[in-house]
Design a protein around this motif. Sequence first.
Motif, PDB file in Angstrom:
ATOM      1  N   UNK A  86      -9.775  10.189  12.804  1.00  0.00           N
ATOM      2  CA  UNK A  86      -9.006  10.744  11.459  1.00  0.00           C
ATOM      3  C   UNK A  86      -9.764  11.785  10.498  1.00  0.00           C
ATOM      4  N   UNK A  87     -11.043  11.565  10.696  1.00  0.00           N
ATOM      5  CA  UNK A  87     -11.943  12.394   9.860  1.00  0.00           C
ATOM      6  C   UNK A  87     -11.529  13.838  10.157  1.00  0.00           C
ATOM      7  N   UNK A  88     -11.633  14.135  11.451  1.00  0.00           N
ATOM      8  CA  UNK A  88     -11.264  15.371  12.240  1.00  0.00           C
ATOM      9  C   UNK A  88      -9.925  15.757  12.330  1.00  0.00           C
ATOM     10  N   UNK A  89      -9.038  14.816  12.494  1.00  0.00           N
ATOM     11  CA  UNK A  89      -7.682  15.216  12.527  1.00  0.00           C
ATOM     12  C   UNK A  89      -6.876  15.378  11.265  1.00  0.00           C
ATOM     13  N   UNK A  90      -7.267  14.972  10.090  1.00  0.00           N
ATOM     14  CA  UNK A  90      -6.443  14.576   8.862  1.00  0.00           C
ATOM     15  C   UNK A  90      -6.930  15.654   8.025  1.00  0.00           C
ATOM     16  N   UNK A  98      -7.335  10.353  -4.724  1.00  0.00           N
ATOM     17  CA  UNK A  98      -8.355   9.777  -4.063  1.00  0.00           C
ATOM     18  C   UNK A  98      -8.019   8.576  -3.290  1.00  0.00           C
ATOM     19  N   UNK A  99      -8.339   8.632  -2.149  1.00  0.00           N
ATOM     20  CA  UNK A  99      -7.872   7.782  -1.032  1.00  0.00           C
ATOM     21  C   UNK A  99      -9.232   6.813  -0.384  1.00  0.00           C
ATOM     22  N   UNK A 100      -9.341   5.770  -0.979  1.00  0.00           N
ATOM     23  CA  UNK A 100     -10.852   4.988  -0.493  1.00  0.00           C
ATOM     24  C   UNK A 100     -10.515   4.195   0.481  1.00  0.00           C
ATOM     25  N   UNK A 101     -10.659   4.345   1.736  1.00  0.00           N
ATOM     26  CA  UNK A 101     -10.072   3.567   2.857  1.00  0.00           C
ATOM     27  C   UNK A 101      -8.943   2.934   2.648  1.00  0.00           C
ATOM     28  N   UNK A 102      -7.858   3.643   2.454  1.00  0.00           N
ATOM     29  CA  UNK A 102      -6.571   2.900   1.862  1.00  0.00           C
ATOM     30  C   UNK A 102      -5.812   2.325   3.015  1.00  0.00           C
ATOM     31  N   UNK A 103      -6.468   2.523   4.423  1.00  0.00           N
ATOM     32  CA  UNK A 103      -5.498   1.919   5.366  1.00  0.00           C
ATOM     33  C   UNK A 103      -6.602   1.011   6.351  1.00  0.00           C
ATOM     34  N   UNK A 104      -7.846   0.760   5.808  1.00  0.00           N
ATOM     35  CA  UNK A 104      -8.643  -0.157   6.443  1.00  0.00           C
ATOM     36  C   UNK A 104      -8.374  -1.825   6.574  1.00  0.00           C
ATOM     37  N   UNK A 105      -7.600  -2.079   5.664  1.00  0.00           N
ATOM     38  CA  UNK A 105      -7.249  -3.547   5.521  1.00  0.00           C
ATOM     39  C   UNK A 105      -5.771  -3.803   6.171  1.00  0.00           C
ATOM     40  N   UNK A 138       0.725  -1.360  -0.017  1.00  0.00           N
ATOM     41  CA  UNK A 138       0.008   0.025  -0.297  1.00  0.00           C
ATOM     42  C   UNK A 138       1.049   1.288   0.149  1.00  0.00           C
ATOM     43  N   UNK A 139       1.893   1.164   0.684  1.00  0.00           N
ATOM     44  CA  UNK A 139       3.056   2.345   0.656  1.00  0.00           C
ATOM     45  C   UNK A 139       3.468   2.456  -0.774  1.00  0.00           C
ATOM     46  N   UNK A 140       3.870   1.414  -1.265  1.00  0.00           N
ATOM     47  CA  UNK A 140       4.395   1.519  -2.757  1.00  0.00           C
ATOM     48  C   UNK A 140       3.571   2.094  -3.761  1.00  0.00           C
ATOM     49  N   UNK A 175       1.389   4.222   7.160  1.00  0.00           N
ATOM     50  CA  UNK A 175       0.910   4.580   5.902  1.00  0.00           C
ATOM     51  C   UNK A 175       0.238   6.001   5.969  1.00  0.00           C
ATOM     52  N   UNK A 176      -0.325   6.231   6.832  1.00  0.00           N
ATOM     53  CA  UNK A 176      -1.102   7.487   7.126  1.00  0.00           C
ATOM     54  C   UNK A 176      -0.112   8.668   7.356  1.00  0.00           C
TER      55      UNK A 176
END
Length: 261
Positions: free
Chosen positions: A208-212, A168-175, A152-154, A184-185
């Motif tokens: 995350x939604x409020x911090x990022x 566009x980042x679609x829940x890219x750390x959820x898995x 994911x980092x790559x 990764x964040x």
Amino acid sequence: MLNITHISKTFNPGTVNEKKAITDLSLHLAPGDFVTIIGSNGAGKSTLFNAVAGSFLTDSGSIVLDGQDVTFMPEFRRAKSIGRLFQDPMRGSAPGMTIEENLALAAGSGGWFSHMGQKDRKRFWDRLALLDMGLEDRMKQPVGLLSGGQRQALTLLMATMNPPKLLLLDEHTAALDPGTAEKVLKITREVVAEHRITTMMVTHNMNQALELGNRTLMMDGGNIVLDISGKEREDLTVRDLLEKFKANAGKALDNDRILLS
């Protein structure tokens, strides 16, 4: 930078499976905006991303990216200006190719791998070193040997090798496991800040939604019910966000995954 005007999308219209996924949605993003998006399953988050990326054509409305109307532009042409990461770390890279070859493909180095020069390899090495995952010393290894977090980092590096106009980042750390997700964040923050990339990020984590980023959207029923930025957002708690969602949507947020995060 991004102007979405009155777009709508209904899947399977006129059938028993008809689904209104987006209804009369409008959104404006200024250059450099980093917008986090939260909402329950079926709220329209991924549908919005697919509409912007060109995965399908909307039924109505327009999408303008950096002054260019892309409403009817095919997905492969939009991909030159739009970078995208998915929840599944396996989707963004070619497992049978080496790390070096994946980066060359993303960078468009010479068109063919045989044309890669030392300058290209040095650039790839330097960018990989910034990830602090040791990948710079594994450039000849197949990507399929990497962990999910490394892939994911790559993929993030590949998507921003030539900085896109929109990311566009679609829940890219959820898995990913919590430790890897945080790493990764961190890389995401640094890459976006370095290139001032206009970014939209779907997340299920309300903190995350409020911090990022600098702006938070909440979606429900195929539309944006809450759009917060500036001082109002800085002083907001998760409890405040839930109350505002309830007031605007006319119902409480009932997604366990979001609430438990």
